[in-house]
Write a protein that holds these residues in place. Structure first.
Motif, mmCIF file in Angstrom:
data_model
loop_
_atom_site.group_PDB
_atom_site.id
_atom_site.type_symbol
_atom_site.label_atom_id
_atom_site.label_comp_id
_atom_site.label_asym_id
_atom_site.label_seq_id
_atom_site.Cartn_x
_atom_site.Cartn_y
_atom_site.Cartn_z
ATOM 1 N N GLU A 21 0.810 -1.017 -0.189
ATOM 2 C CA GLU A 21 -0.034 -0.273 0.408
ATOM 3 C C GLU A 21 1.184 1.516 0.686
ATOM 4 O OE1 GLU A 21 -2.357 -0.049 3.485
ATOM 5 O OE2 GLU A 21 -3.430 -2.713 3.052
ATOM 6 N N ALA A 22 2.561 0.789 -0.432
ATOM 7 C CA ALA A 22 2.810 2.545 -0.426
ATOM 8 C C ALA A 22 3.427 2.969 0.850
ATOM 9 C CB ALA A 22 2.189 3.351 -0.994
ATOM 10 N N GLY A 23 3.005 2.163 1.968
ATOM 11 C CA GLY A 23 3.414 2.344 3.293
ATOM 12 C C GLY A 23 5.135 3.130 3.798
ATOM 13 N N GLN A 24 4.700 3.440 5.004
ATOM 14 C CA GLN A 24 5.668 4.112 4.971
ATOM 15 C C GLN A 24 7.022 3.048 5.416
ATOM 16 O OE1 GLN A 24 5.969 6.599 8.602
ATOM 17 N NE2 GLN A 24 4.999 8.598 7.415
ATOM 18 N N ALA A 25 8.711 2.974 5.626
ATOM 19 C CA ALA A 25 9.697 2.316 5.369
ATOM 20 C C ALA A 25 8.884 1.966 7.722
ATOM 21 C CB ALA A 25 10.669 2.609 5.721
ATOM 22 N N VAL A 26 9.596 0.778 7.069
ATOM 23 C CA VAL A 26 8.863 0.074 8.859
ATOM 24 C C VAL A 26 10.836 -0.074 9.620
ATOM 25 C CG1 VAL A 26 8.717 -2.225 9.939
ATOM 26 C CG2 VAL A 26 7.406 -1.871 8.160
ATOM 27 N N VAL A 27 10.465 0.674 10.821
ATOM 28 C CA VAL A 27 11.686 1.048 11.432
ATOM 29 C C VAL A 27 11.804 -0.393 12.500
ATOM 30 C CG1 VAL A 27 12.453 2.453 13.619
ATOM 31 C CG2 VAL A 27 11.559 2.915 12.236
ATOM 32 N N PRO A 28 13.098 -1.279 12.957
ATOM 33 C CA PRO A 28 13.046 -2.480 13.178
ATOM 34 C C PRO A 28 13.143 -2.279 14.296
ATOM 35 C CG PRO A 28 14.630 -2.256 11.959
ATOM 36 C CD PRO A 28 14.024 -1.405 12.528
ATOM 37 N N ILE A 29 12.510 -3.058 16.080
ATOM 38 C CA ILE A 29 13.109 -3.068 16.993
ATOM 39 C C ILE A 29 13.822 -4.437 17.819
ATOM 40 C CG2 ILE A 29 11.312 -1.825 17.501
ATOM 41 C CD1 ILE A 29 10.040 -4.180 18.648
ATOM 42 N N ASP A 30 14.964 -4.136 18.042
ATOM 43 C CA ASP A 30 15.723 -5.071 18.857
ATOM 44 C C ASP A 30 15.459 -5.888 19.765
ATOM 45 O OD1 ASP A 30 17.311 -5.897 16.599
ATOM 46 O OD2 ASP A 30 18.712 -3.923 17.809
ATOM 47 N N LEU A 31 14.623 -6.585 20.437
ATOM 48 C CA LEU A 31 14.641 -7.188 21.504
ATOM 49 C C LEU A 31 15.446 -8.902 21.925
ATOM 50 C CD1 LEU A 31 10.495 -7.268 21.026
ATOM 51 C CD2 LEU A 31 11.761 -5.947 22.632
ATOM 52 N N THR A 32 16.015 -8.486 22.970
ATOM 53 C CA THR A 32 17.314 -9.163 23.943
ATOM 54 C C THR A 32 16.960 -9.276 25.464
ATOM 55 O OG1 THR A 32 18.697 -8.593 22.240
ATOM 56 C CG2 THR A 32 19.859 -9.953 23.571
ATOM 57 N N ILE A 33 16.126 -10.049 25.398
ATOM 58 C CA ILE A 33 15.871 -10.128 26.854
ATOM 59 C C ILE A 33 16.362 -11.052 27.720
ATOM 60 C CG2 ILE A 33 13.665 -10.371 28.549
ATOM 61 C CD1 ILE A 33 12.441 -9.344 26.223
ATOM 62 N N GLN A 34 17.072 -11.312 29.063
ATOM 63 C CA GLN A 34 18.149 -12.058 29.884
ATOM 64 C C GLN A 34 17.419 -13.135 30.334
ATOM 65 O OE1 GLN A 34 20.725 -13.025 28.878
ATOM 66 N NE2 GLN A 34 21.065 -10.352 27.696
ATOM 67 N N PRO A 35 17.447 -14.260 30.617
ATOM 68 C CA PRO A 35 16.914 -15.028 31.257
ATOM 69 C C PRO A 35 15.743 -14.982 32.580
ATOM 70 C CG PRO A 35 18.862 -15.857 30.861
ATOM 71 C CD PRO A 35 18.902 -14.931 30.069
ATOM 72 N N GLN A 36 16.760 -14.161 33.487
ATOM 73 C CA GLN A 36 15.906 -13.904 35.248
ATOM 74 C C GLN A 36 14.234 -12.403 34.620
ATOM 75 O OE1 GLN A 36 19.095 -12.892 33.461
ATOM 76 N NE2 GLN A 36 19.480 -10.859 34.231
ATOM 77 N N ILE A 37 14.891 -12.182 33.005
ATOM 78 C CA ILE A 37 13.726 -10.703 33.787
ATOM 79 C C ILE A 37 12.268 -11.522 33.421
ATOM 80 C CG2 ILE A 37 13.677 -9.267 32.183
ATOM 81 C CD1 ILE A 37 15.647 -8.670 34.287
ATOM 82 N N ARG A 38 11.988 -10.876 34.382
ATOM 83 C CA ARG A 38 10.276 -11.659 34.229
ATOM 84 C C ARG A 38 8.903 -10.291 33.479
ATOM 85 N NH1 ARG A 38 9.810 -16.338 37.153
ATOM 86 N NH2 ARG A 38 7.385 -16.298 35.916
ATOM 87 N N VAL A 39 9.481 -9.124 34.222
ATOM 88 C CA VAL A 39 8.944 -7.888 33.693
ATOM 89 C C VAL A 39 9.372 -6.370 33.474
ATOM 90 C CG1 VAL A 39 6.771 -6.165 34.761
ATOM 91 C CG2 VAL A 39 7.270 -8.476 35.646
ATOM 92 N N VAL A 40 8.893 -6.009 32.220
ATOM 93 C CA VAL A 40 9.495 -4.830 31.686
ATOM 94 C C VAL A 40 9.222 -3.634 31.042
ATOM 95 C CG1 VAL A 40 11.221 -4.195 29.210
ATOM 96 C CG2 VAL A 40 11.718 -6.820 29.644
#
Length: 808
Positions: free
Chosen positions: A334-353
């Protein structure tokens, strides 16, 4: 109920609609649009294996699965099971489905063992009944009509029909000719299955017969002449006989279908599974997605026996360059805007972000992107992120996103959120293996009470859910990370200069308040800003400055990390290049030694043979001194032939003097390089090989022909000779590679090998297509150390479908 709400809030039905466009049959479209989430991880693994194998078939082996002719015949099978008689079109759809399934099975069976084990196991149950298919095609034509060859009796009836019809036409044609003045129009037509002619109402007495119809104006009567009544009656009887015989044939075919109805239902199910797997694979390829790997989050699948939290996982979540699939669709379709990617790296001890940041900064999109990624992986789809894609398998995805305000139920925004969160907590009582996504937690009420409620809720989720991601504006939630190791902060980046978000996600750094900064930049009166600053307090401003400093440090570290990665890649490339050349030289040396040894052994054998002949000659009779002298001379001659003296060794080649632009060899490195400059004293020179430059002594180099450097006299300096003009580039089969049809990832490996072994330039044939492959090739060439520049080939060499890469 909360699961259904989650799918709606994440726009899952819209994604399923996009997925269905990649299906080839109505069965696959229906399966994609009514996609059910697996309840067991084993089911997900099975779906993912199917997707991977179809992806391998279509993208690595260039084998396209065809679903031509496969129809949804389930209603026809149900009617056949109830002893109904199928119409010709239904019978034809059964035959085409059998043919399509047979072709599909043949394609998969033709693959080598071990390439597509899941698909092979699936089609093992596919029974296509070729005899039934052949019988249907024999009896039913392409329009769904019963053919003449279906039955000899039917053929005889139809021949009688043709004869009778010809008789009727002959009589009516003669009547039209004789009564031309009474005829309204000289045509023969039908009314109620009987052949009639149009007669003017004023002349009806001229043509006696039966009137079957009248025109709208009443001026025309459709009359069956008396002379054709008997033939028409006979025609009607033949038609009834034909219908009865056709019905008998269709009944017989229907009974054959009903006898194998269960197998045909299973065939439809297998074809649906294959089409759905193909749709997932093609959608993943279109998205540029990669297969997920489910990491082991220990303790995630069982509730603890006490009130303490479940044991923590052992592997981290890795989702780099993750893109929202619906936004990708908007961009590409649909000729929309370029998508900005995100990085998600969550350590194993994390339960809430806790994600903080400005409005319209991308916090909600981040939640939806993660939620869709988890759901896509759960149904066996590829995830639009860079490899590796590593995430847990969640039993539930629970969300509270958006406004649930309802005037009909007298619900405020806050009330709507609380009710939905209540349903989420109830669902967590069933299983803790859940991903919880909360947007603007605690919003919609008094800030102090909302903040307190948000803190209590997130602490409860830390105990009850495997992972929770929450967006918020409350600064108090930023401090939870420093009180509980299970909490982590993240924020969406904000550009102070443009006063707009960058939509990039920053980890480990809370978002800072930007309200006063934005107000100041937008020209609000300074005294109002200062008064507001007093209400906020200096500590808040100090905190913002600390956060700003952390963001600056993070950006600097990211830039240094990117530069370090680039240098590491260059070093790895050079190391691989040098290692390959060293291995090649070692192989050549071993080969030459082996050849030399064989030659020496052959010469030794020849020498022994000729010396033995001399000895046998001496042994034949009485030996005189002259004979012994002649034998000695012969042996000396053989020694001179097979054991050449030192005088026969090749004389050292005359020396040479390198010039700027010459190519020389550095023996101790096993490398060839180009002379960049020569020191004034003439003892050292700068040489470039690959991406490396170094200074070496004149005694460390030699010409490509093995000549050592001859040092000039000090009193006679030489004027540098300009380098010779380069020879023109010529395209050959050795410097041309064809990567059409390859994935960008696979093409990069081929390009790297071609560049490493190339001399001055290589021709890369990538074709036109969608342009994705060409773009990927150009991006790779921009980053490669040996590529000085690249350009499109001349029109006669392929134009924009071919790229010429110039090498250093």
């Amino acid at each position: 109920m909360i699961q259904t709400e989650t799918l709606t809030l994440l726009e899952w039905p819209r994604l399923c609609q996009h997925l269905s466009t990649f299906a080839a049959t109505k069965l696959g479209v229906a399966a994609a649009q009514s996609l059910a989430l697996p309840v067991q991880r084993q089911e997900t693994e099975q779906l993912l294996c199917q997707t991977k194998e179809v992806y391998e078939l279509e993208n690595r082996l260039n084998i396209t699965l065809q679903f031509d002719g496969i129809q949804d015949i389930r209603d026809a099978l149900a009617r056949a099971d109830l002893q109904g008689i199928l119409a010709g079109v239904d019978l034809l759809e059964v035959a085409t489905t059998l043919a399509g399934a047979r072709q599909l099975r043949r394609t998969i069976d033709d693959q080598e063992d071990g390439e597509v084990p899941t698909l092979l196991m699936l089609v093992e149950e596919l029974r296509t009944y070729p005899d039934l298919e052949k019988e249907i095609y024999r009896c039913i034509d392409d329009r769904g009509r019963v053919t003449d060859r279906a039955n000899p009796k039917l053929l005889g009836i139809r021949e009688k029909q043709r004869t009778t019809r010809d008789q009727i036409y002959s009589k009516l044609q003669k009547m039209l000719s004789r009564n031309s003045n009474a005829v309204q129009e000289a045509v023969i037509t039908q009314r109620d299955g009987r052949y009639v002619i149009p007669i003017k109402a004023t002349h009806k007495d001229l043509v006696p017969g039966i009137v079957h119809d009248t025109s709208t104006t009443g001026a025309t009567l459709y009359v069956e002449p008396q002379s054709t009544v008997g033939a028409n009656n006979q025609m009607r009887q033949l038609l009834r006989q034909e219908q009865a015989e056709e019905e008998a044939i269709r009944r017989q075919l229907t009974e054959q279908i009903a006898a194998v109805g269960l197998d045909l239902l299973r065939l439809v199910d297998i074809c649906t599974v294959l089409d759905f797997a193909t749709a997932r694979a093609r959608y993943g390829y279109w998205l540029g997605a990669n297969p997920p790997r489910f990491v082991d989050w220990s303790g995630a699948n069982s509730r603890p026996v006490d009130e303490s939290a479940p044991s923590l996982p052992t592997e981290k979540i890795v989702l780099r360059q993750l893109r929202h699939p619906l936004l990708v669709w908007q961009q590409l379709q649909e000729a929309g805007q370029a998508v900005v990617p995100i990085d998600l790296t969550i350590q194993p001890q994390i339960r809430v972000v806790a994600i903080t940041g400005p409005n319209t900064g991308g916090k909600t999109v981040t939640l939806k992107t993660l939620g869709l990624a988890v759901l896509m992986a759960k149904v066996g789809m590829f995830v639009p992120a860079r490899e590796p894609v590593e995430l847990p398998w969640f039993e539930q995805v629970l969300t509270d996103i958006g406004d649930e305000q309802s005037l009909e139920q007298s619900l405020s925004t806050f009330s709507g959120h609380i009710r939905r969160i209540g349903r989420i907590l109830e669902a967590l009582e069933q299983t803790s293996n859940s991903l919880v996504l909360l947007d603007e937690v605690g919003a919609g009420t008094d800030p102090s009470e909302g903040s307190a409620l948000a803190i209590a809720l997130l602490q409860e989720l830390a105990d009850k859910a495997v992972l929770s991601i929450a967006t918020t504006h409350f600064g108090e939630l930023k401090a939870l990370k420093y009180q509980d190791a299970r909490f982590e902060n993240a924020s969406v980046e904000f550009d102070d200069v443009s006063l707009s978000p960058t939509y990039k996600l920053l980890w480990g750094i809370p978002g800072r308040s930007n309200a006063l900064a934005i107000a100041r930049r937008l020209g609000l009166k300074p005294d109002v800003i200062e008064q507001a600053q007093k209400y906020v307090g200096g500590k808040r401003e100090d905190l913002n400055q600390v956060i700003a400093g952390l963001e600056t440090q993070r950006r600097e570290q990211a830039e240094k990390s990117a530069e370090a990665d680039r240098l590491i890649k260059q070093a790895e490339f050079l190391y691989e290049q040098v290692s390959r050349k060293a291995d090649k030289l070692r192989d050549q040396e071993r080969h030459l030694k082996a050849q030399q040894e064989e030659a020496v052994q052959a010469e030794i054998g020849q020498a022994k043979s000729e010396i033995a002949k001399v000895i046998r000659t001496l042994q034949r009779g009485k030996v005189s001194g002259q004979d012994a002298q002649q034998a000695t001379a012969k042996v000396d001659q053989l020694a001179g032939k097979y054991l050449p003296s030192q005088q026969k060794k090749a004389k050292p080649k005359p020396g040479f003097r390198p010039q700027v632009g010459d190519r020389v060899r550095i023996p101790r490195l096993g490398q060839k390089g180009e002379v960049l400059s020569i020191a004034a004293d003439g003892d050292t020179l700068a040489v470039r090989f690959g991406l490396m430059k170094m200074t070496v002594g004149m005694d460390e180099i030699e010409s490509l022909q093995g000549e050592k450097v001859q040092k000039p006299e000090r009193s006679m300096p030489k004027t540098p000779v300009p380098p010779p003009a380069p020879t023109p580039l010529i395209k050959t089969s050795q410097n041309t590679i064809d990567i059409r049809g390859s994935r960008v990832m696979d093409a990069e490996v081929t390009l790297d090998q071609a560049i490493a072994t190339g001399d001055r330039a290589i021709w890369i044939i990538h074709g036109h297509g969608t342009g994705k492959l060409r773009h990927g090739v150009h991006e790779f060439l921009k980053q490669h150390g040996r590529v000085t520049r690249f350009e499109a080939a001349a029109k006669e060499d392929g134009g924009s479908g071919v790229t010429i890469a110039h090498l250093c």
